[in-house]
Structures are given as structure tokens and as C-alpha cells.
Design a protein around this motif. Structure first.
Motif, PDB file in Angstrom:
ATOM      1  N   LEU A  91       0.835  -1.201   0.000  1.00 40.40           N
ATOM      2  CA  LEU A  91       0.000   0.000   0.000  1.00 40.40           C
ATOM      3  C   LEU A  91       0.872   1.254   0.000  1.00 40.40           C
ATOM      4  CD1 LEU A  91      -2.820  -0.936   2.538  1.00 40.40           C
ATOM      5  CD2 LEU A  91      -3.094  -0.483   0.092  1.00 40.40           C
ATOM      6  N   GLN A  92       1.951   1.205   0.760  1.00 44.13           N
ATOM      7  CA  GLN A  92       2.873   2.343   0.826  1.00 44.13           C
ATOM      8  C   GLN A  92       3.504   2.610  -0.550  1.00 44.13           C
ATOM      9  OE1 GLN A  92       6.379   1.638   3.270  1.00 44.13           O
ATOM     10  NE2 GLN A  92       6.225   3.711   4.093  1.00 44.13           N
ATOM     11  N   ILE A  93       3.834   1.541  -1.260  1.00 49.16           N
ATOM     12  CA  ILE A  93       4.399   1.705  -2.608  1.00 49.16           C
ATOM     13  C   ILE A  93       3.380   2.355  -3.535  1.00 49.16           C
ATOM     14  CG2 ILE A  93       5.176   0.459  -4.674  1.00 49.16           C
ATOM     15  CD1 ILE A  93       6.541  -1.554  -2.759  1.00 49.16           C
ATOM     16  N   LYS A  94       2.133   1.885  -3.477  1.00 48.55           N
ATOM     17  CA  LYS A  94       1.085   2.468  -4.326  1.00 48.55           C
ATOM     18  C   LYS A  94       0.936   3.959  -4.060  1.00 48.55           C
ATOM     19  CE  LYS A  94      -2.238  -1.039  -5.524  1.00 48.55           C
ATOM     20  NZ  LYS A  94      -3.635  -1.444  -5.357  1.00 48.55           N
ATOM     21  N   GLU A  95       0.904   4.322  -2.776  1.00 49.20           N
ATOM     22  CA  GLU A  95       0.756   5.731  -2.425  1.00 49.20           C
ATOM     23  C   GLU A  95       1.986   6.523  -2.850  1.00 49.20           C
ATOM     24  OE1 GLU A  95       0.018   5.555   1.757  1.00 49.20           O
ATOM     25  OE2 GLU A  95      -2.028   4.808   1.492  1.00 49.20           O
ATOM     26  N   SER A  96       3.168   5.967  -2.630  1.00 48.16           N
ATOM     27  CA  SER A  96       4.414   6.660  -2.961  1.00 48.16           C
ATOM     28  C   SER A  96       4.578   6.843  -4.460  1.00 48.16           C
ATOM     29  CB  SER A  96       5.615   5.891  -2.401  1.00 48.16           C
ATOM     30  OG  SER A  96       5.557   5.867  -0.996  1.00 48.16           O
ATOM     31  N   ALA A  97       4.071   5.896  -5.229  1.00 43.05           N
ATOM     32  CA  ALA A  97       4.198   5.977  -6.684  1.00 43.05           C
ATOM     33  C   ALA A  97       3.466   7.197  -7.238  1.00 43.05           C
ATOM     34  CB  ALA A  97       3.670   4.705  -7.336  1.00 43.05           C
TER      35      ALA A  97
END
Length: 165
Positions: A91-97
Motif C-alpha cells: 500500500l505504501q508503494i502504491k501511495e508513494s508511486a
């Protein structure tokens, strides 16, 4: 404060609290969905719950069952924690992307951390697999494949374990 202002403040606070609860529940549900997805994406199946729940059909001895239960008790929390961490990091990767301030190299680092955690889950599953291999006898394998056939998990048993039970 007038009664009307107090009412509006109360309503606003309740609304904010309900929204926060809803967001938390939504995020928790998303994490559980990720865990289920990740579990389906693992290359090794997670058959320990099936084995334990069907120990009578598989004809496990008390000693065999205790050995498997002990492994589960010793490792379950760590496995669940690791899978939750994977879900959180995805989820953090999705948001960071979506952030223009996050570099591609940082996203690669984040993805590498997910790969490391996935490997950790794989190592737990391999450890469990090794224990099952050491614990089972041929009769247990026949029972397991009978159970798996009934549960229709999409895996055909090896020819040598198909019996006339």
C-alpha cells in the motif's frame, strides 16, 4: 455556546470520528485482501491448516499432530506479522508511486523490501514443508491427497499416492 452551535460541533465530531473509523476499516480490509492475494501468489501452498483440521482423515498420530501444532504455534504470529508487513508496504508503494517527490530508485528500494519479506514467508513455508515431509508416512500422504481432492484445490496427487482407499 448556544444549543445550536453545540449540536453542530457534536455532529461534526461524530462525523469525523465515523469517517476515521470507516477509513481504518477500509484500510484493514484492504490489508486482508492483500494478504489473501499474496497467499494465493505464493509458490508454496499453505496446507498446514488443512492438515490440522483433517488430522483424523489423514490419520495423524497424537505425536505427529503435536509436532505440527507446535510448529504452527511457534511460527504463526511471525508469518502473519510478515504478511501484514508485506500488505502495508505494498500500500505504501502504491501511495508513494503517486508522489512526484519519490524517486524511481526509492520505489525500487521499497519493492526490494517487499521481495525480502516475501522470501521470508517462503522460508517459513519451506520450513513447514520440511517438517511435514519428515513427519508424514505414506498413509498420511494418501489421506492428505484424499482431503485435497475433496477440497478441489486444483492439484493432482502424484501417481504413487493414488490409492484405493
Amino acid at each position: 455556546m448556544t444549543c445550536r452551535a453545540l449540536f453542530l460541533c457534536s455532529t461534526l465530531l461524530i462525523s469525523i470520528s465515523a469517517t476515521a473509523d470507516t477509513e481504518y476499516q477500509k484500510q484493514t480490509m484492504e490489508q486482508h485482501q492483500y494478504i489473501e492475494t499474496l497467499d494465493r501468489m505464493n509458490f508454496l501452498p499453505g496446507f498446514l491448516p488443512v492438515i490440522i483440521n483433517n488430522s483424523d482423515i489423514i490419520e495423524l498420530t497424537d505425536t505427529q499432530l503435536e509436532t505440527l501444532l507446535q510448529w504452527r504455534n511457534n511460527n504463526r504470529d511471525d508469518v502473519i506479522h510478515t504478511m501484514n508487513e508485506i500488505a502495508r508496504k505494498r500500500l505504501q508503494i502504491k501511495e508513494s508511486a503517486l508522489s512526484p517527490h519519490i524517486s524511481s530508485s526509492r520505489l525500487i528500494q521499497m519493492q526490494n523490501e517487499v521481495f525480502r519479506l516475501q522470501r521470508k514467508v517462503l522460508e517459513y513455508k519451506l520450513s513447514c514443508r520440511e517438517l511435514v515431509i519428515k513427519t508424514f508416512n505414506s498413509n498420511n500422504w494418501e489421506g492428505l491427497f484424499l482431503v485435497l481432492a475433496k477440497e478441489d484445490v486444483g492439484i493432482a496427487p502424484p501417481e504413487q499416492y493414488i490409492s484405493k482407499r
